[in-house]
Scaffold this motif. Structure first.
Motif, PDB file in Angstrom:
ATOM      1  N   PRO B 153      27.695 -16.704  40.865  1.00  0.00           N
ATOM      2  CA  PRO B 153      28.515 -16.396  42.038  1.00  0.00           C
ATOM      3  C   PRO B 153      28.863 -14.913  42.183  1.00  0.00           C
ATOM      4  N   ALA B 154      28.599 -14.110  41.150  1.00  0.00           N
ATOM      5  CA  ALA B 154      28.911 -12.677  41.251  1.00  0.00           C
ATOM      6  C   ALA B 154      27.805 -11.901  41.953  1.00  0.00           C
ATOM      7  N   VAL B 176      32.479 -17.577  25.580  1.00  0.00           N
ATOM      8  CA  VAL B 176      32.545 -18.298  26.856  1.00  0.00           C
ATOM      9  C   VAL B 176      33.914 -18.973  26.959  1.00  0.00           C
ATOM     10  N   GLU B 180      36.587 -18.571  29.976  1.00  0.00           N
ATOM     11  CA  GLU B 180      36.994 -19.751  30.761  1.00  0.00           C
ATOM     12  C   GLU B 180      38.511 -19.946  30.707  1.00  0.00           C
ATOM     13  N   HIS B 185      35.009 -14.709  35.401  1.00  0.00           N
ATOM     14  CA  HIS B 185      33.573 -14.931  35.587  1.00  0.00           C
ATOM     15  C   HIS B 185      32.789 -14.699  34.291  1.00  0.00           C
ATOM     16  N   TRP B 186      31.788 -15.540  34.063  1.00  0.00           N
ATOM     17  CA  TRP B 186      30.747 -15.256  33.063  1.00  0.00           C
ATOM     18  C   TRP B 186      29.472 -15.923  33.555  1.00  0.00           C
ATOM     19  N   TRP B 187      28.351 -15.416  33.156  1.00  0.00           N
ATOM     20  CA  TRP B 187      27.069 -16.033  33.518  1.00  0.00           C
ATOM     21  C   TRP B 187      26.009 -15.608  32.498  1.00  0.00           C
ATOM     22  N   GLN B 341      31.103 -10.239  35.301  1.00  0.00           N
ATOM     23  CA  GLN B 341      31.254  -9.232  36.360  1.00  0.00           C
ATOM     24  C   GLN B 341      32.536  -9.479  37.147  1.00  0.00           C
ATOM     25  N   GLU B 342      33.539  -9.946  36.411  1.00  0.00           N
ATOM     26  CA  GLU B 342      34.846 -10.189  37.020  1.00  0.00           C
ATOM     27  C   GLU B 342      35.413  -8.906  37.639  1.00  0.00           C
TER      28      GLU B 342
END
Ligand SMILES: Cc1cc2nc3c(=O)[nH]c(=O)nc-3n(C[C@H](O)[C@H](O)[C@H](O)COP(=O)(O)OP(=O)(O)OC[C@H]3O[C@@H](n4cnc5c(N)ncnc54)[C@H](O)[C@@H]3O)c2cc1C
Lengths: 156, 548
Positions: B153-154, B176, B180, B185-187, B341-342
């Motif tokens: 989503p980033a 992770v 959370e 955000h994390w991916w 990429q928060e």
């Protein structure tokens, strides 16, 4: 004059280096310190092959001999353990740029030894060709992350 | 088809540098039938010779396999005067260039990265958009082989990745959980590292760890195992151990080829109808400044005076978390776990513009731990063994990759004293970290500490600026529409000379807050595509020449 010519140590320097190594990495469990393990030779040989490491070894040995010749007969080896540690601390703080690569070299050679690796639980030695096992990626871990709406900044 | 010797051949395109960008261009042009010669100062490194199979691999990382050319000092390296920069420039000189050393963590720029002037009133907008570049990102992913998963989503939606993501490992899963917990955000990272076999003769990653030292199973996409075999099959003449000393021009200032020193130190000339510079963000401005002539008195294509200016690195800070239990955090490629990429985009409530990414990084072997990894060394003396045991396999790092905005006073110039092994002037780097970069890194450090605590770290240490972190070399011959404010146009073509193109990291106008190589390669492919479409007059009858 420098005690170390062209990165080659005299026998006396090797003895000093061995003592230095024992102070840096002392005995643990059934392993002797790095000096008693006989690593001075390897450190000297490896240092000779690299300009930066060679000059750091030279600088540390020089600094020890210059400092100690001023106030101790018999040099570094004649000092008691606490004084040896203190002398090393002085060298570390007076020539940090040379001491740092020297310490890197010492650590690296020490942690290449089979007995040391076995003790710390590193079973492989070289990392190839065996590599390591890691579980394949499991997509279910993305359940939360996928819920989020796209949030990248729109431009037009 | 005629046969010619190397000497009398006039290349359609002469490429200087066989790294990430040079390889991509060589392949793309040769696919279209251009007669391409590439001169590379380094040599082939055979994957079987990588040191990760040797017991002394951790020592070699400090010496002849160091990332730093000043430490490595191989004959093909040139020294870099780095006395006036807090970040040490890193690179490798070989077929594959710096991709031999890279960790192949391969995110893309965001759409906003191409519009920083309009959005944040800093630097300059790019003359192209993310979406102009997207097809070339996709093509590059296919050629290099990308492990990852779409749906982040980033970022804008991406085409399906060639391979599933790499395994996260116990360390990855641990972090992770921290992200959370905070709702951040994390991916999983896009990586040019095979999670399953992909490409000819290229195996799957066996999670050995230090892929910065080269990958013996060719799972890592360095361009010597991705683009180059195809380019050579297409007939590209790749000549190794050939160091270019200057780009030559005629009286009108058009490029005629390049002078170079061959492997025997003989000065030779390669004639060409056009020249592509791909020698990286330091090597290219160096060569341009070495190529002064009557037509280009300030250096090749330097009427703007911007060649060598606006050097960007991506300053890195690293925050290390120590966990109570062993996570065996040496298992798996060091830089390819996941990203957050928060904090990528500008946040008006903060005291800086633009943002940063988090790249989660692993540890490495025992000596790496003792030497301190990204942190200071484990103390020597009585406490050494306990301190080592507290760190070994229990450390996970969060690398803060900050966007580094272009500033004219950050430069590559020619050193007046220092020379390389061929007596050519070495580059000199002058770089200071900006206040914006410092603030942005500090914010990144504070948030990384929060996430490590949330993940259960019992101790956190901070390296506020990674000295040995100058792996991204960008901005020193930048792109733009105005010839007074840039060196090349949107196609990478020099404003001053229409048969000179630049395709390496030098052309980047801004650096984004991610590792730049997919963007560099996508731009290189776009330039090659332009040459194929618009400059067909450069293409001659096919000839057959021999690679060395
Ligand atoms: C340790 C390390 C880790 C990295 N990790 C990542 C990562 O995870 N992700 C990422 O995106 N990027 C990473 N990078 C950066 C990446 O490697 C570079 O961005 C990329 O290789 C740049 O491509 P390039 O074509 O501009 O230059 P390079 O790949 O550096 O190639 C330039 C080539 O030009 C040659 N050359 C220079 N001058 C001359 C001359 N005068 N004559 C002949 N040949 C010459 C050089 O020998 C070299 O082979 C990393 C880099 C390093 C060093």
């Amino acid at each position: 004059m420098s005690p170390v010519e062209g990165g080659r140590l005299t026998d006396a320097d090797r003895t000093t280096l061995s003592t230095v190594l024992d102070r840096l990495i002392p005995a643990v469990d059934d392993l002797p310190g790095a000096g008693k393990m006989g690593l001075a030779r390897e450190i000297e040989t490896r240092a000779r092959r690299n300009r930066r490491l060679r000059s750091s070894l030279t600088a540390v040995m020089d600094a020890l001999s210059l400092d100690l010749s001023a106030h101790a007969a018999g040099g570094f080896n004649a000092l008691d353990t606490d004084a040896q540690i203190e002398a090393l601390e002085i060298v570390e703080s007076s020539i940090p740029d040379q001491f740092a690569p020297f310490l890197q070299l010492v650590y690296t050679i020490y942690y290449m030894q089979d007995a040391v690796l076995k003790r710390v639980g590193w079973t492989t030695g070289a990392v190839q060709p065996a590599g390591f096992d890691v579980e394949p990626f499991d997509e279910t871990i993305l359940a939360n992350a996928r819920q989020r709406e796209p949030f990248w900044r729109k431009t037009e | 088809m005629s046969q010619t010797s190397q000497e009398d051949q006039i290349a359609d395109v002469l490429i200087i540098g066989a790294g990430a960008s040079g390889a991509a261009v060589a392949w793309k042009l040769s696919e279209a039938g251009f007669n391409v010669v590439c001169l590379e100062q380094g040599r082939w490194v055979r994957p079987e010779n990588y040191v990760t199979g040797d017991a002394d691999w951790e020592l070699r990382a400090l010496t002849d396999w160091s990332f730093d050319p000043n430490v490595r000092q191989r004959p093909e390296d040139y020294p870099v005067n780095g006395a006036n920069t807090p970040i040490t420039p890193l690179m490798f000189n070989a077929v594959g260039g710096s991709t031999i050393h890279w960790t192949a963590h391969t995110p893309r720029f965001h759409p906003s990265d191409f519009r920083v002037k309009s959005l944040d009133d800093v630097a300059a907008d790019w003359p192209l958009t993310y979406f102009d570049l997207e097809p070339f990102y996709d093509l590059n992913d296919e050629m290099m082989g990308c492990s990852g998963i779409s749906g982040d989503p980033a970022n804008p939606t991406r085409s399906p990745r060639q391979m599933p993501p790499l395994g996260l490992g116990e360390d990855g899963k641990k972090l992770v959980a921290g992200f959370e917990k905070l709702g951040w955000h994390w991916w999983p990272s896009d990586s040019y590292v095979n999670s399953v076999p992909y490409g000819e003769g290229r195996g799957a990653c066996n999670y050995c760890g230090p892929n910065g030292l080269g990958c013996k199973v060719k799972a890592k996409g360095s361009t010597d195992v991705t683009y180059w075999p195809h380019a050579i099959e297409n007939g590209v003449a790749l000549r190794t151990r050939c160091r270019v000393t200057r780009v030559t021009v005629d009286e009108d200032g058009k490029a005629t080829g390049a002078d170079y020193l061959d492997r025997n130190g003989r000065l030779r000339h390669q004639a060409a109808k056009s020249v592509v510079l791909a020698a990286n963000g330091i090597g290219t401005p160096r060569l341009m400044l070495m190529s002064k002539s009557d037509a280009h008195p300030e250096g090749l294509a330097n009427s703007s005076g911007l060649v060598g200016k606006n050097l960007m690195f991506h300053p890195y800070a690293v925050v290390m978390g120590l966990f109570p239990e062993s996570l065996e955090s040496w298992k798996g490629p060091q830089g390819n776990i996941f990203m957050s990429q928060e904090f990528y985009e500008t946040d008006q409530s903060k005291d800086f513009v633009r943002g940063y990414s988090y790249q989660i990084v692993r540890s490495s072997g025992p000596a790496w731990h003792a030497r301190g990894g990204f942190d200071g060394p484990v103390p020597w003396g009585e406490n050494h063994h306990d301190a080592f045991a507290n760190r070994f396999g229990k450390a996970i790092g969060i690398a803060v990759i900050g966007e580094d905005l272009p500033e004219e006073h950050n430069t590559v110039s020619l050193d007046e004293q220092l020379v390389d092994g061929s007596d050519l002037p070495a580059p000199k780097i002058d770089y200071t970290l900006s206040t914006n970069s410092r603030r942005l890194l500090d914010d990144g450090i504070a948030n990384a500490q929060k996430v490590l605590k949330a993940a259960g770290a019992i101790d956190v240490s901070v390296n506020p600026l990674l000295k040995a972190g100058g792996w991204h070399l960008m901005g020193t011959a930048r792109m733009g529409t105005n010839p007074a404010e840039s060196v090349v146009n949107e196609w990478g073509q020099a404003h001053d000379i229409d048969n000179v193109f630049i395709v390496d990291g030098s052309v980047l106008i801004t650096g984004g807050a991610v590792n730049p190589t997919p963007t560099i390669q996508a731009l290189a492919l776009r330039t090659a595509d332009y040459i194929v479409r618009e400059r067909s007059e450069l293409k001659s009858e096919p000839t057959q020449v021999v690679s060395e």
